[in-house]
Scaffold this motif. Structure first.
Motif, PDB file in Angstrom:
ATOM      1  N   GLU A   6      81.640  72.953  45.484  1.00 15.08           N
ATOM      2  CA  GLU A   6      80.676  72.474  44.502  1.00 15.08           C
ATOM      3  C   GLU A   6      79.387  73.278  44.572  1.00 15.08           C
ATOM      4  OE1 GLU A   6      82.628  68.607  46.199  1.00 15.08           O
ATOM      5  OE2 GLU A   6      81.868  70.512  46.974  1.00 15.08           O
ATOM      6  N   SER A   7      78.683  73.332  43.456  1.00 18.29           N
ATOM      7  CA  SER A   7      77.366  73.958  43.406  1.00 18.29           C
ATOM      8  C   SER A   7      76.581  73.348  42.253  1.00 18.29           C
ATOM      9  CB  SER A   7      77.492  75.479  43.233  1.00 18.29           C
ATOM     10  OG  SER A   7      78.154  75.779  42.024  1.00 18.29           O
ATOM     11  N   GLY A   8      75.284  73.633  42.236  1.00 16.61           N
ATOM     12  CA  GLY A   8      74.448  73.191  41.125  1.00 16.61           C
ATOM     13  C   GLY A   8      73.553  71.998  41.405  1.00 16.61           C
ATOM     14  N   GLY A   9      73.682  71.411  42.577  1.00 18.39           N
ATOM     15  CA  GLY A   9      72.819  70.284  42.908  1.00 18.39           C
ATOM     16  C   GLY A   9      71.382  70.730  43.120  1.00 18.39           C
ATOM     17  N   GLY A  10      70.481  69.754  43.249  1.00 18.15           N
ATOM     18  CA  GLY A  10      69.085  70.071  43.477  1.00 18.15           C
ATOM     19  C   GLY A  10      68.198  68.885  43.231  1.00 18.15           C
TER      20      GLY A  10
END
Length: 122
Positions: A6-10
């Motif tokens: 997963e990626s894109g968190g923040g």
């Protein structure tokens, strides 16, 4: 060996948007349903959204319906979660999962990613 990343968190302010991505490898991506779950501190992991192998069927938790959109790109072996109108209660670690539809759309599939943190400030 199936891997989900997963990626894109923040960190985002309430009312803002984020798009999560989950890249899959190690299986025939287009044969399986994909889903997103989330877990906030002190709570159990909960279902967020699911999409069928071809993308023709989607299913959402009531808490995110109308705000989140799940989609997939089978050519890129990637599933996305577009999150709009974010609220502080959306703060959680978000996980993607893959497997048969009945599992992905309920308790989760056979494989899980490591998760990505989403924090929504008020």
């Amino acid at each position: 060996q199936v891997q989900l990343v997963e990626s894109g968190g923040g960190l985002v302010q309430a009312g803002g948007s984020l798009r999560l991505s989950c890249a899959a490898s190690g299986h025939t991506f287009s044969n399986y349903a994909m889903g997103w779950f989330r877990q906030a501190p002190g709570t159990e992991r909960e279902f967020v959204a699911a999409i069928s192998w071809g993308g023709g069927t989607t299913y959402y938790a009531d808490s995110v319906k109308g705000r989140f959109t799940i989609s997939r790109d089978n050519a890129r072996n990637t599933v996305y979660l577009q999150m709009n109108s974010l609220k502080p209660e959306d703060t959680a670690v978000y996980y993607c999962t893959t497997g048969e539809w009945a599992l992905v759309a309920s308790s989760g599939g056979d494989y899980w990613g490591q998760g990505t943190q989403v924090t929504v400030s008020s």
